[in-house]
Design a protein around this motif. Structure first.
Motif, PDB file in Angstrom:
ATOM      1  N   VAL A   1       0.866  -1.183   0.000  1.00  0.00           N
ATOM      2  CA  VAL A   1       0.000   0.000   0.000  1.00  0.00           C
ATOM      3  C   VAL A   1       0.901   1.230   0.000  1.00  0.00           C
ATOM      4  O   VAL A   1       2.115   1.132   0.206  1.00  0.00           O
ATOM      5  N   ARG A   2       0.314   2.391  -0.225  1.00  0.00           N
ATOM      6  CA  ARG A   2       1.097   3.620  -0.193  1.00  0.00           C
ATOM      7  C   ARG A   2       1.456   4.005   1.233  1.00  0.00           C
ATOM      8  O   ARG A   2       0.675   3.783   2.153  1.00  0.00           O
ATOM      9  N   ALA A   3       2.634   4.583   1.398  1.00  0.00           N
ATOM     10  CA  ALA A   3       3.026   5.089   2.715  1.00  0.00           C
ATOM     11  C   ALA A   3       1.997   6.105   3.195  1.00  0.00           C
ATOM     12  O   ALA A   3       1.536   6.954   2.424  1.00  0.00           O
ATOM     13  N   GLY A   4       1.611   6.017   4.460  1.00  0.00           N
ATOM     14  CA  GLY A   4       0.598   6.908   5.009  1.00  0.00           C
ATOM     15  C   GLY A   4      -0.811   6.367   4.920  1.00  0.00           C
ATOM     16  O   GLY A   4      -1.739   6.949   5.487  1.00  0.00           O
ATOM     17  N   THR A   5      -1.001   5.248   4.217  1.00  0.00           N
ATOM     18  CA  THR A   5      -2.321   4.619   4.151  1.00  0.00           C
ATOM     19  C   THR A   5      -2.752   4.166   5.544  1.00  0.00           C
ATOM     20  O   THR A   5      -1.933   3.684   6.335  1.00  0.00           O
ATOM     21  N   GLN A   6      -4.026   4.322   5.845  1.00  0.00           N
ATOM     22  CA  GLN A   6      -4.516   3.912   7.162  1.00  0.00           C
ATOM     23  C   GLN A   6      -4.491   2.403   7.309  1.00  0.00           C
ATOM     24  O   GLN A   6      -4.986   1.669   6.456  1.00  0.00           O
ATOM     25  N   VAL A   7      -3.907   1.943   8.405  1.00  0.00           N
ATOM     26  CA  VAL A   7      -3.896   0.527   8.753  1.00  0.00           C
ATOM     27  C   VAL A   7      -4.295   0.409  10.221  1.00  0.00           C
ATOM     28  O   VAL A   7      -4.346   1.393  10.954  1.00  0.00           O
ATOM     29  N   LEU A   8      -4.582  -0.810  10.646  1.00  0.00           N
ATOM     30  CA  LEU A   8      -4.817  -1.069  12.063  1.00  0.00           C
ATOM     31  C   LEU A   8      -3.496  -1.475  12.700  1.00  0.00           C
ATOM     32  O   LEU A   8      -2.803  -2.361  12.202  1.00  0.00           O
ATOM     33  N   ALA A   9      -3.130  -0.808  13.795  1.00  0.00           N
ATOM     34  CA  ALA A   9      -1.918  -1.149  14.541  1.00  0.00           C
ATOM     35  C   ALA A   9      -2.313  -1.751  15.885  1.00  0.00           C
ATOM     36  O   ALA A   9      -3.213  -1.243  16.562  1.00  0.00           O
ATOM     37  N   ARG A  10      -1.645  -2.837  16.250  1.00  0.00           N
ATOM     38  CA  ARG A  10      -1.833  -3.485  17.542  1.00  0.00           C
ATOM     39  C   ARG A  10      -0.447  -3.638  18.185  1.00  0.00           C
ATOM     40  O   ARG A  10       0.365  -4.433  17.710  1.00  0.00           O
ATOM     41  N   ARG A  11      -0.176  -2.862  19.235  1.00  0.00           N
ATOM     42  CA  ARG A  11       1.143  -2.901  19.887  1.00  0.00           C
ATOM     43  C   ARG A  11       1.031  -3.604  21.232  1.00  0.00           C
ATOM     44  O   ARG A  11       0.158  -3.281  22.044  1.00  0.00           O
ATOM     45  N   ARG A  12       1.940  -4.581  21.466  1.00  0.00           N
ATOM     46  CA  ARG A  12       1.911  -5.375  22.697  1.00  0.00           C
ATOM     47  C   ARG A  12       3.296  -5.435  23.332  1.00  0.00           C
ATOM     48  O   ARG A  12       4.317  -5.316  22.653  1.00  0.00           O
ATOM     49  N   LEU A  13       3.299  -5.652  24.647  1.00  0.00           N
ATOM     50  CA  LEU A  13       4.519  -5.923  25.399  1.00  0.00           C
ATOM     51  C   LEU A  13       4.361  -7.306  26.016  1.00  0.00           C
ATOM     52  O   LEU A  13       3.375  -7.582  26.702  1.00  0.00           O
ATOM     53  N   TYR A  14       5.333  -8.187  25.738  1.00  0.00           N
ATOM     54  CA  TYR A  14       5.251  -9.568  26.185  1.00  0.00           C
ATOM     55  C   TYR A  14       6.175  -9.800  27.380  1.00  0.00           C
ATOM     56  O   TYR A  14       7.314  -9.315  27.404  1.00  0.00           O
TER      57      TYR A  14
ATOM     58  N   GLN B   1     -13.289  -8.420  16.376  1.00  0.00           N
ATOM     59  CA  GLN B   1     -12.406  -8.969  17.423  1.00  0.00           C
ATOM     60  C   GLN B   1     -10.994  -8.391  17.331  1.00  0.00           C
ATOM     61  O   GLN B   1     -10.281  -8.328  18.336  1.00  0.00           O
ATOM     62  N   LEU B   2     -10.569  -7.967  16.140  1.00  0.00           N
ATOM     63  CA  LEU B   2      -9.216  -7.451  15.968  1.00  0.00           C
ATOM     64  C   LEU B   2      -9.049  -6.053  16.573  1.00  0.00           C
ATOM     65  O   LEU B   2      -7.924  -5.563  16.686  1.00  0.00           O
ATOM     66  N   PHE B   3     -10.151  -5.428  16.970  1.00  0.00           N
ATOM     67  CA  PHE B   3     -10.106  -4.129  17.630  1.00  0.00           C
ATOM     68  C   PHE B   3     -10.189  -4.275  19.153  1.00  0.00           C
ATOM     69  O   PHE B   3     -10.204  -3.274  19.866  1.00  0.00           O
ATOM     70  N   SER B   4     -10.241  -5.529  19.631  1.00  0.00           N
ATOM     71  CA  SER B   4     -10.336  -5.798  21.064  1.00  0.00           C
ATOM     72  C   SER B   4      -8.970  -6.176  21.614  1.00  0.00           C
ATOM     73  O   SER B   4      -8.118  -6.700  20.904  1.00  0.00           O
ATOM     74  N   GLU B   5      -8.756  -5.899  22.916  1.00  0.00           N
ATOM     75  CA  GLU B   5      -7.494  -6.296  23.545  1.00  0.00           C
ATOM     76  C   GLU B   5      -7.266  -7.790  23.412  1.00  0.00           C
ATOM     77  O   GLU B   5      -6.161  -8.247  23.110  1.00  0.00           O
ATOM     78  N   ASN B   6      -8.303  -8.570  23.639  1.00  0.00           N
ATOM     79  CA  ASN B   6      -8.213 -10.022  23.495  1.00  0.00           C
ATOM     80  C   ASN B   6      -8.988 -10.440  22.245  1.00  0.00           C
ATOM     81  O   ASN B   6     -10.212 -10.441  22.255  1.00  0.00           O
ATOM     82  N   PRO B   7      -8.269 -10.788  21.163  1.00  0.00           N
ATOM     83  CA  PRO B   7      -8.981 -11.143  19.927  1.00  0.00           C
ATOM     84  C   PRO B   7      -9.598 -12.527  19.961  1.00  0.00           C
ATOM     85  O   PRO B   7     -10.270 -12.925  19.000  1.00  0.00           O
ATOM     86  N   GLY B   8      -9.409 -13.255  21.056  1.00  0.00           N
ATOM     87  CA  GLY B   8     -10.015 -14.570  21.173  1.00  0.00           C
ATOM     88  C   GLY B   8      -9.004 -15.689  21.025  1.00  0.00           C
ATOM     89  O   GLY B   8      -7.826 -15.467  20.730  1.00  0.00           O
ATOM     90  N   PRO B   9      -9.454 -16.946  21.234  1.00  0.00           N
ATOM     91  CA  PRO B   9      -8.545 -18.098  21.186  1.00  0.00           C
ATOM     92  C   PRO B   9      -7.776 -18.174  19.868  1.00  0.00           C
ATOM     93  O   PRO B   9      -8.355 -18.016  18.791  1.00  0.00           O
ATOM     94  N   GLY B  10      -6.465 -18.415  19.984  1.00  0.00           N
ATOM     95  CA  GLY B  10      -5.643 -18.529  18.778  1.00  0.00           C
ATOM     96  C   GLY B  10      -5.085 -17.224  18.268  1.00  0.00           C
ATOM     97  O   GLY B  10      -4.277 -17.222  17.334  1.00  0.00           O
ATOM     98  N   GLY B  11      -5.519 -16.088  18.862  1.00  0.00           N
ATOM     99  CA  GLY B  11      -4.955 -14.794  18.478  1.00  0.00           C
ATOM    100  C   GLY B  11      -5.446 -14.259  17.149  1.00  0.00           C
ATOM    101  O   GLY B  11      -6.416 -14.753  16.563  1.00  0.00           O
ATOM    102  N   ILE B  12      -4.765 -13.229  16.653  1.00  0.00           N
ATOM    103  CA  ILE B  12      -5.241 -12.526  15.459  1.00  0.00           C
ATOM    104  C   ILE B  12      -5.169 -13.406  14.214  1.00  0.00           C
ATOM    105  O   ILE B  12      -5.990 -13.257  13.304  1.00  0.00           O
ATOM    106  N   TYR B  13      -4.214 -14.337  14.166  1.00  0.00           N
ATOM    107  CA  TYR B  13      -4.139 -15.196  12.984  1.00  0.00           C
ATOM    108  C   TYR B  13      -5.359 -16.110  12.895  1.00  0.00           C
ATOM    109  O   TYR B  13      -5.871 -16.383  11.808  1.00  0.00           O
ATOM    110  N   ALA B  14      -5.844 -16.578  14.040  1.00  0.00           N
ATOM    111  CA  ALA B  14      -7.051 -17.409  14.039  1.00  0.00           C
ATOM    112  C   ALA B  14      -8.262 -16.613  13.553  1.00  0.00           C
ATOM    113  O   ALA B  14      -9.090 -17.123  12.795  1.00  0.00           O
ATOM    114  N   ARG B  15      -8.365 -15.327  13.950  1.00  0.00           N
ATOM    115  CA  ARG B  15      -9.494 -14.514  13.512  1.00  0.00           C
ATOM    116  C   ARG B  15      -9.406 -14.222  12.005  1.00  0.00           C
ATOM    117  O   ARG B  15     -10.420 -14.190  11.314  1.00  0.00           O
ATOM    118  N   LEU B  16      -8.198 -14.011  11.512  1.00  0.00           N
ATOM    119  CA  LEU B  16      -8.041 -13.798  10.070  1.00  0.00           C
ATOM    120  C   LEU B  16      -8.428 -15.053   9.302  1.00  0.00           C
ATOM    121  O   LEU B  16      -9.095 -14.978   8.263  1.00  0.00           O
TER     122      LEU B  16
END
Length: 259
Positions: A135-148, A172-187
């Motif tokens: 995509v073009r630089a500056g395009t809106q994306v969803l960011a999810r930042r975590r500390l493990y 679910q991808l806009f929630s702190e807990n995207p559910g079992p299996g994480g964001i890849y499972a939701r995708l």
């Protein structure tokens, strides 16, 4: 004087001293929680100046094996490494079992894992991320930042960048807990079946803010990892920008020897 090595060169004395201290830590002579001998003790032991010992301790701190605390000195860390098995950690069976990659790898190592979500929301894609997402630089994306955390110690930060057209209908991808299996499972639930994960790793010293966030000594080594999650249609539906404390991870890759 330094010890001669190949080509007639010599290893500086402070490097020799640092290597000896590091080997004592790795061999368990200096155990987790032990104080590294003080500058005066090391001066007496090695018969060198305080300046030489201070230079040696810079090298020891850069190894990531000690924490330096004001007024206490340098303390050997208790940070056994997690072993990352790239051929295992993204298996679909883990996601079907309700475990995201970090939880799966921590469970394999017998560690207690915790994830703290720092930010979820729209963001303009940085140039390198935009290029990977096509995509073009500056395009809106969803960011999810975590500390493990592993056993209560911060070991890794990660920011996932996902195309807005992919995530806008997956609440679910806009929630702190995207559910079992994480964001890849939701995708995958939404029809994005993964074909491969492509990782690029770079080792470097931690910047000051990075060292503070991961509770590292200034200049300690970190591993910067960028991962593309690629679907069967060839689209990158997530780029994960990860920074890891180098002393916490061992990378193990299975590489096929035939076509």
């Amino acid at each position: 004087m330094g010890t001669p090595v190949g080509g007639g060169r010599s290893v500086p004395r402070y490097v020799q001293i640092a290597d000896e201290i590091i080997q004592q830590i790795r061999a368990g002579v200096l155990k987790p929680g032990d104080l590294v001998p003080s500058e005066s003790e090391l001066v007496e032991r090695y018969g060198v100046s305080g300046g030489t010992i201070r230079k040696a301790m810079v090298e020891v701190r850069a190894s990531g094996l000690v924490d330096t605390r004001h007024g206490k000195g340098s303390i050997v860390k208790d940070r056994p490494p997690v072993r990352l098995r790239s051929s295992d950690r993204f298996r679909a069976s883990h996601r079907r079992g309700g475990k995201a990659a970090y939880l799966a790898e921590s469970a394999q190592s017998g560690a207690t894992a915790k994830v703290s979500v720092l930010f979820i929301g729209p963001m303009e894609a940085p140039e390198e991320i935009a290029e990977r997402l096509d995509v073009r630089a500056g395009t809106q994306v969803l960011a999810r930042r975590r500390l493990y955390f592993r056993n209560g110690v911060p070991v890794e930060t990660a920011t996932s960048y996902l195309p807005w057209d992919v995530v806008k209908d997956i609440p679910q991808l806009f929630s702190e807990n995207p559910g079992p299996g994480g964001i890849y499972a939701r995708l995958e639930d939404d029809g994005h079946t993964f074909a491969e994960f492509v990782e690029t790793l770079t080792a470097r010293p931690a910047a000051k803010a990075e060292a503070s966030e991961l509770a590292l000594s200034p200049g300690a080594p970190v591993v910067h990892l960028l991962r593309n999650a690629v679907t069967e249609q060839g689209r990158v539906v997530e780029v994960c920008d990860t920074l890891m404390a180098a002393d916490q991870f061992v990378f193990e890759y299975r590489i096929p020897a035939s076509d």
